[in-house]
Scaffold this active site. Structure first.
Site, short mmCIF file in Angstrom:
data_model
loop_
_atom_site.label_atom_id
_atom_site.label_comp_id
_atom_site.label_asym_id
_atom_site.label_seq_id
_atom_site.Cartn_x
_atom_site.Cartn_y
_atom_site.Cartn_z
N LEU A 14 3.19 4.40 -0.41
CA LEU A 14 4.43 4.64 -1.14
C LEU A 14 4.99 3.34 -1.71
O LEU A 14 5.48 3.31 -2.84
CB LEU A 14 5.47 5.27 -0.22
CG LEU A 14 5.15 6.62 0.41
CD1 LEU A 14 6.30 7.06 1.31
CD2 LEU A 14 4.88 7.67 -0.66
N ASP A 52 7.71 -9.69 8.17
CA ASP A 52 7.82 -8.72 9.26
C ASP A 52 9.26 -8.20 9.23
O ASP A 52 10.19 -8.97 9.48
CB ASP A 52 7.50 -9.41 10.59
CG ASP A 52 7.61 -8.48 11.79
OD1 ASP A 52 8.14 -7.35 11.65
OD2 ASP A 52 7.18 -8.88 12.89
N VAL A 53 9.45 -6.92 8.93
CA VAL A 53 10.81 -6.41 8.77
C VAL A 53 11.59 -6.39 10.08
O VAL A 53 12.80 -6.19 10.07
CB VAL A 53 10.82 -5.00 8.13
CG1 VAL A 53 10.27 -5.04 6.72
CG2 VAL A 53 10.09 -3.98 9.00
N THR A 75 -1.61 9.23 1.25
CA THR A 75 -1.54 7.78 1.44
C THR A 75 -2.78 7.29 2.17
O THR A 75 -3.58 8.10 2.66
CB THR A 75 -0.28 7.41 2.26
OG1 THR A 75 -0.40 7.97 3.57
CG2 THR A 75 0.98 7.91 1.58
N TYR A 126 8.59 9.16 16.14
CA TYR A 126 8.66 9.12 14.68
C TYR A 126 9.86 9.91 14.17
O TYR A 126 10.63 9.42 13.33
CB TYR A 126 7.35 9.68 14.11
CG TYR A 126 7.25 9.61 12.61
CD1 TYR A 126 7.11 8.39 11.96
CD2 TYR A 126 7.28 10.77 11.83
CE1 TYR A 126 6.99 8.32 10.58
CE2 TYR A 126 7.17 10.71 10.46
CZ TYR A 126 7.03 9.48 9.82
OH TYR A 126 6.93 9.42 8.46
N ASP A 177 5.45 -7.20 2.97
CA ASP A 177 4.51 -6.51 3.86
C ASP A 177 3.95 -7.55 4.83
O ASP A 177 4.20 -8.76 4.67
CB ASP A 177 3.38 -5.84 3.06
CG ASP A 177 2.94 -4.52 3.68
OD1 ASP A 177 2.79 -4.48 4.93
OD2 ASP A 177 2.75 -3.54 2.95
N SER A 190 0.83 -1.20 0.00
CA SER A 190 0.00 0.00 0.00
C SER A 190 0.87 1.25 0.00
O SER A 190 2.08 1.18 0.22
CB SER A 190 -0.93 0.02 1.22
OG SER A 190 -0.18 0.15 2.42
N SER A 223 11.70 11.17 6.40
CA SER A 223 10.55 12.06 6.42
C SER A 223 11.08 13.45 6.73
O SER A 223 12.13 13.60 7.37
CB SER A 223 9.55 11.64 7.51
OG SER A 223 8.62 12.67 7.78
#
Length: 253
Positions: A17, A56-57, A194, A159, A36, A15, A146
């Site tokens: 980006l 799962d990263v 997004t 974040y 994902d 989903s 970001s």
């Protein structure tokens, strides 16, 4: 670096980006392995050239298995890695309920920063074992930070810290991997349209867009994907963080 006849890994590829990037790379001729969570992979639309692999990263075993899958075609070597997986919950350091949830802080850093590094390191190991092209290149890794890494707002401590880590990782990673012909570049997007914004009102979305100098709108996932393709194609881009934000500088809140 060419995209045709290569394999690309895209995390968060079901989903936002990641989905736009996976579709863009597939359209450019890459075989794309999109990583994902299982539920996201099941819900993702079928895209020609894109294979969804539940991963799962934050799990080294999951990442190693996914990288092995991406590297199983000698005719299309693994050359491209794009890290888009991430979360962005908001919490103040001291709020109405007391101190910031420390478990939440760890989770954000674990997924956004440690997860990106895990994929980068394990994929780079696999890419380093491939044959270089005529220019000595083996691959390119694009990480996602970001503008919150630079202009973090109230409630974005976790974040911003995680994305600031991505920015700080960029140059040393590029230097570490230069001997293998692997470039590392980071994109720092602004406010992107997004699925995370799908639940907010049109008025709120318009207010976000109004703060962008030009173009005065939210960014589109496809624009992120275009920048990824440009980075892959531009062999002299390395060790750099590129802001994609319409000249936006975030206010404190």
């Amino acid at each position: 670096m060419q995209t045709a006849n290569t394999t690309a890994i895209v995390t968060g590829g079901a989903s936002g980006l990641g989905a736009a990037t996976a579709a863009g790379l597939a359209a450019a001729g890459s075989r794309v392995v999109a990583l994902d969570l299982a539920a996201a992979c099941e819900a993702a639309p079928a895209v020609d050239g894109v294979e969804y692999v539940p991963t799962d990263v934050t799990s080294e075993d999951d990442v190693r298995a996914a990288v092995a899958r991406a590297g199983d075609d000698p005719q299309r070597p693994l050359r491209i890695v794009v890290n888009c997986a991430g979360i962005g919950p908001s919490a103040r350091i001291v709020g109405r309920r007391g101190a910031h949830d420390l478990g939440l802080f760890r989770k954000v850093v674990e997924i956004n920063l440690v997860g990106s590094f895990t994929v980068l390191a394990i994929a780079a190991e696999a890419i380093a074992a491939t044959d270089p092209d005529a220019d000595g290149q083996r691959g390119v890794v694009v990480n996602t930070a970001s503008i919150a890494a630079f202009d973090g707002q109230v409630g974005q401590a976790a974040y911003s810290a995680s994305k600031g880590g991505i920015v700080g990782l960029t140059l040393p990673a590029a230097r570490d991997l230069a001997q293998y012909g692997i470039r590392v570049v980071t994109i720092a997007p602004g406010i992107v349209e997004t699925p995370m914004l799908a639940t907010v009102s049109d008025e709120f979305r318009a207010g976000l867009a109004a703060g962008v100098p030009f173009p005065q709108r939210l960014a589109r996932p496809e624009e992120y994907a275009k920048l990824v393709l440009a980075i892959v194609d531009h062999d002299y881009l390395n060790g750099e963080t590129i802001r994609m934000d319409g000249a936006l500088r975030m206010a404190p809140r």
